[in-house]
Scaffold this motif. Structure first.
Motif, PDB file in Angstrom:
ATOM      1  N   HIS A 234       8.544   4.582 -28.715  1.00 29.86           N
ATOM      2  CA  HIS A 234       8.073   4.063 -27.425  1.00 29.86           C
ATOM      3  C   HIS A 234       8.711   4.809 -26.254  1.00 29.86           C
ATOM      4  O   HIS A 234       8.052   5.065 -25.241  1.00 29.86           O
ATOM      5  N   GLU A 235       9.983   5.155 -26.394  1.00 29.72           N
ATOM      6  CA  GLU A 235      10.636   5.891 -25.319  1.00 29.72           C
ATOM      7  C   GLU A 235      10.020   7.276 -25.161  1.00 29.72           C
ATOM      8  O   GLU A 235       9.850   7.774 -24.033  1.00 29.72           O
ATOM      9  N   ALA A 236       9.652   7.908 -26.278  1.00 29.87           N
ATOM     10  CA  ALA A 236       9.008   9.218 -26.210  1.00 29.87           C
ATOM     11  C   ALA A 236       7.637   9.110 -25.549  1.00 29.87           C
ATOM     12  O   ALA A 236       7.280   9.943 -24.703  1.00 29.87           O
ATOM     13  N   LEU A 237       6.880   8.086 -25.915  1.00 30.70           N
ATOM     14  CA  LEU A 237       5.562   7.892 -25.306  1.00 30.70           C
ATOM     15  C   LEU A 237       5.684   7.617 -23.807  1.00 30.70           C
ATOM     16  O   LEU A 237       4.892   8.117 -23.004  1.00 30.70           O
ATOM     17  N   ARG A 238       6.684   6.832 -23.456  1.00 26.86           N
ATOM     18  CA  ARG A 238       6.913   6.541 -22.039  1.00 26.86           C
ATOM     19  C   ARG A 238       7.210   7.830 -21.269  1.00 26.86           C
ATOM     20  O   ARG A 238       6.651   8.071 -20.198  1.00 26.86           O
ATOM     21  N   GLU A 239       8.085   8.664 -21.813  1.00 29.56           N
ATOM     22  CA  GLU A 239       8.452   9.907 -21.151  1.00 29.56           C
ATOM     23  C   GLU A 239       7.248  10.844 -21.042  1.00 29.56           C
ATOM     24  O   GLU A 239       7.050  11.507 -20.013  1.00 29.56           O
ATOM     25  N   LEU A 240       6.425  10.876 -22.085  1.00 33.42           N
ATOM     26  CA  LEU A 240       5.239  11.725 -22.067  1.00 33.42           C
ATOM     27  C   LEU A 240       4.245  11.272 -21.006  1.00 33.42           C
ATOM     28  O   LEU A 240       3.643  12.102 -20.316  1.00 33.42           O
ATOM     29  N   ARG A 241       4.084   9.959 -20.845  1.00 33.83           N
ATOM     30  CA  ARG A 241       3.218   9.424 -19.786  1.00 33.83           C
ATOM     31  C   ARG A 241       3.736   9.836 -18.408  1.00 33.83           C
ATOM     32  O   ARG A 241       2.970  10.233 -17.528  1.00 33.83           O
ATOM     33  N   LEU A 242       5.046   9.734 -18.232  1.00 29.80           N
ATOM     34  CA  LEU A 242       5.643  10.093 -16.942  1.00 29.80           C
ATOM     35  C   LEU A 242       5.498  11.590 -16.652  1.00 29.80           C
ATOM     36  O   LEU A 242       5.406  11.997 -15.497  1.00 29.80           O
ATOM     37  N   GLN A 243       5.463  12.396 -17.715  1.00 24.81           N
ATOM     38  CA  GLN A 243       5.318  13.839 -17.546  1.00 24.81           C
ATOM     39  C   GLN A 243       3.884  14.249 -17.235  1.00 24.81           C
ATOM     40  O   GLN A 243       3.630  15.377 -16.815  1.00 24.81           O
ATOM     41  N   ALA A 245       0.977  13.191 -19.468  1.00 22.93           N
ATOM     42  CA  ALA A 245       0.052  13.036 -20.592  1.00 22.93           C
ATOM     43  C   ALA A 245      -0.785  11.776 -20.385  1.00 22.93           C
ATOM     44  O   ALA A 245      -0.282  10.752 -19.939  1.00 22.93           O
ATOM     45  N   SER A 246      -2.064  11.844 -20.706  1.00 21.24           N
ATOM     46  CA  SER A 246      -2.941  10.691 -20.540  1.00 21.24           C
ATOM     47  C   SER A 246      -2.890   9.793 -21.779  1.00 21.24           C
ATOM     48  O   SER A 246      -2.483  10.221 -22.867  1.00 21.24           O
ATOM     49  N   VAL A 247      -3.315   8.563 -21.612  1.00 20.33           N
ATOM     50  CA  VAL A 247      -3.337   7.618 -22.726  1.00 20.33           C
ATOM     51  C   VAL A 247      -4.249   8.129 -23.836  1.00 20.33           C
ATOM     52  O   VAL A 247      -3.898   8.119 -25.021  1.00 20.33           O
ATOM     53  N   ARG A 248      -5.441   8.566 -23.458  1.00 16.22           N
ATOM     54  CA  ARG A 248      -6.391   9.051 -24.466  1.00 16.22           C
ATOM     55  C   ARG A 248      -5.840  10.262 -25.213  1.00 16.22           C
ATOM     56  O   ARG A 248      -6.017  10.408 -26.423  1.00 16.22           O
ATOM     57  N   GLN A 249      -5.171  11.140 -24.499  1.00 15.69           N
ATOM     58  CA  GLN A 249      -4.599  12.341 -25.106  1.00 15.69           C
ATOM     59  C   GLN A 249      -3.520  11.970 -26.122  1.00 15.69           C
ATOM     60  O   GLN A 249      -3.495  12.497 -27.247  1.00 15.69           O
ATOM     61  N   LEU A 250      -2.634  11.036 -25.754  1.00 18.93           N
ATOM     62  CA  LEU A 250      -1.571  10.615 -26.670  1.00 18.93           C
ATOM     63  C   LEU A 250      -2.136   9.892 -27.880  1.00 18.93           C
ATOM     64  O   LEU A 250      -1.648  10.063 -29.001  1.00 18.93           O
ATOM     65  N   GLU A 251      -3.165   9.078 -27.667  1.00 21.56           N
ATOM     66  CA  GLU A 251      -3.795   8.393 -28.802  1.00 21.56           C
ATOM     67  C   GLU A 251      -4.372   9.411 -29.779  1.00 21.56           C
ATOM     68  O   GLU A 251      -4.195   9.306 -31.003  1.00 21.56           O
ATOM     69  N   ARG A 252      -5.042  10.407 -29.251  1.00 18.87           N
ATOM     70  CA  ARG A 252      -5.673  11.428 -30.089  1.00 18.87           C
ATOM     71  C   ARG A 252      -4.644  12.275 -30.839  1.00 18.87           C
ATOM     72  O   ARG A 252      -4.832  12.596 -32.020  1.00 18.87           O
ATOM     73  N   ILE A 256      -1.279   6.902 -32.434  1.00 19.65           N
ATOM     74  CA  ILE A 256      -0.837   5.584 -31.961  1.00 19.65           C
ATOM     75  C   ILE A 256      -1.964   4.959 -31.152  1.00 19.65           C
ATOM     76  O   ILE A 256      -2.591   5.628 -30.331  1.00 19.65           O
ATOM     77  N   SER A 257      -2.238   3.686 -31.363  1.00 19.17           N
ATOM     78  CA  SER A 257      -3.385   3.049 -30.716  1.00 19.17           C
ATOM     79  C   SER A 257      -3.220   2.992 -29.204  1.00 19.17           C
ATOM     80  O   SER A 257      -2.108   2.909 -28.677  1.00 19.17           O
ATOM     81  N   ARG A 258      -4.326   3.033 -28.513  1.00 23.07           N
ATOM     82  CA  ARG A 258      -4.356   2.995 -27.051  1.00 23.07           C
ATOM     83  C   ARG A 258      -3.693   1.737 -26.512  1.00 23.07           C
ATOM     84  O   ARG A 258      -2.972   1.773 -25.519  1.00 23.07           O
ATOM     85  N   GLY A 259      -3.933   0.609 -27.166  1.00 22.29           N
ATOM     86  CA  GLY A 259      -3.345  -0.637 -26.709  1.00 22.29           C
ATOM     87  C   GLY A 259      -1.835  -0.599 -26.693  1.00 22.29           C
ATOM     88  O   GLY A 259      -1.188  -1.093 -25.760  1.00 22.29           O
ATOM     89  N   ILE A 260      -1.246   0.006 -27.724  1.00 28.56           N
ATOM     90  CA  ILE A 260       0.225   0.119 -27.796  1.00 28.56           C
ATOM     91  C   ILE A 260       0.735   1.042 -26.702  1.00 28.56           C
ATOM     92  O   ILE A 260       1.724   0.736 -26.023  1.00 28.56           O
ATOM     93  N   ILE A 261       0.062   2.174 -26.496  1.00 26.60           N
ATOM     94  CA  ILE A 261       0.512   3.136 -25.480  1.00 26.60           C
ATOM     95  C   ILE A 261       0.445   2.526 -24.095  1.00 26.60           C
ATOM     96  O   ILE A 261       1.366   2.677 -23.286  1.00 26.60           O
ATOM     97  N   GLN A 262      -0.627   1.791 -23.812  1.00 26.35           N
ATOM     98  CA  GLN A 262      -0.788   1.187 -22.486  1.00 26.35           C
ATOM     99  C   GLN A 262       0.223   0.050 -22.273  1.00 26.35           C
ATOM    100  O   GLN A 262       0.572  -0.248 -21.129  1.00 26.35           O
TER     101      GLN A 262
END
Length: 266
Positions: A234-243, A245-252, A256-262
């Motif tokens: 989760h910390e990695a996903l958070r950092e990637l969002r801040l950098q 990366a879009s939700v759809r891009q990270l899901e793809r 990891i499901s979009r709901g979890i990322i959001q």
């Protein structure tokens, strides 16, 4: 410090910006964009007790939907500005939360607005709002962006989908003149309502996302990333969002499901 009251508009027209809370994306796929446009259409019409159109809650002159925020050029009618925005946001948040299995706020609590008191600034905003995708590097030309009102002005969409009062604008500005104005880039010194003057975040390429994942977690594929301890993932996903990366891009890329990322707070 108490909030400053919103500045009144002598024309009843305002430029409004609604943004996702904590910079969260409010449009994750094409369905979301079109649902918001449909929401604007439904909320602008007033209905009587029999469900028949009986008036107008507000009038739209322009809109542009931009991932984690949107711009509206809107005029008060039966609704004042706060009620109009409340109608729009409440309806869309209900849809968004239901679709993505989430609850709570989606939009930043206090939307931004500025009064439009003359035709000169109205015209500037028609340019600014429709040029947003070009300025952000999403498209090369205003006409190429799908989720703005410009195609209503060019008649590139079926009349049934027209939700903006283009006729009133054309009575003041002929289309050929308006088209030339909208396609002429605004000078950098022209300052309209924005994110406290912050620059839009750049999007990461897929290769850049994986470079960040390797640096943050030492994993090189989606399967290993999914097996990471939850907090680290989760910390990695958070950092990637801040950098950027879009939700759809990270899901793809990660599976990891979009709901979890959001759900992860930024």
């Amino acid at each position: 410090m108490p909030r400053q009251p919103r500045k009144p508009s002598s024309t009843g027209i305002f430029h409004v910006m609604m943004r996702g809370i904590n910079h969260q994306e409010i449009f994750c796929d094409a369905e979301d964009y079109y649902q918001f446009i449909n929401t604007l259409d439904r909320m602008r019409i007033q209905y009587d007790d029999d469900g028949l159109p009986s008036g107008t809650n507000f009038t739209l002159y322009a809109y542009c939907l931009m991932g984690n925020h949107c711009h509206l050029l809107i005029r008060e009618r039966e609704d004042n500005l706060a009620m109009a925005v409340k109608r729009i946001s409440s309806s869309y948040v209900y849809y968004f939360n239901h679709k993505y299995f989430r609850d709570g706020h989606l939009f930043k609590e206090r939307f931004k607005s500025e009064p439009v008191n003359d035709m000169a600034y109205f015209t500037t905003l028609l340019r600014y709002i429709h040029q947003n995708p070009v300025k952000a590097g999403i498209v090369e030309h205003v006409k190429d962006y799908e989720y703005s009102s410009w195609n209503e002005y060019t008649d590139e969409v079926d009349p049934i989908f027209h939700i903006c009062d283009t006729a009133t604008v054309f009575r003041r500005i002929p289309f050929t003149e308006l088209e030339a104005i909208v396609n002429e880039p605004l000078p950098d010194e022209v300052c309209c309502l924005d994110y406290d003057n912050e620059k839009p975040k750049l999007r990461l390429s897929d290769d850049q996302v994986w470079q960040h994942i390797i640096q943050l977690t030492n994993t090189t594929n989606a399967t290993d990333f999914q097996r990471l301890e939850k907090d680290l993932r989760h910390e990695a996903l958070r950092e990637l969002r801040l950098q950027g990366a879009s939700v759809r891009q990270l899901e793809r890329l990660t599976g990891i499901s979009r709901g979890i990322i959001q759900y992860i707070k930024l």
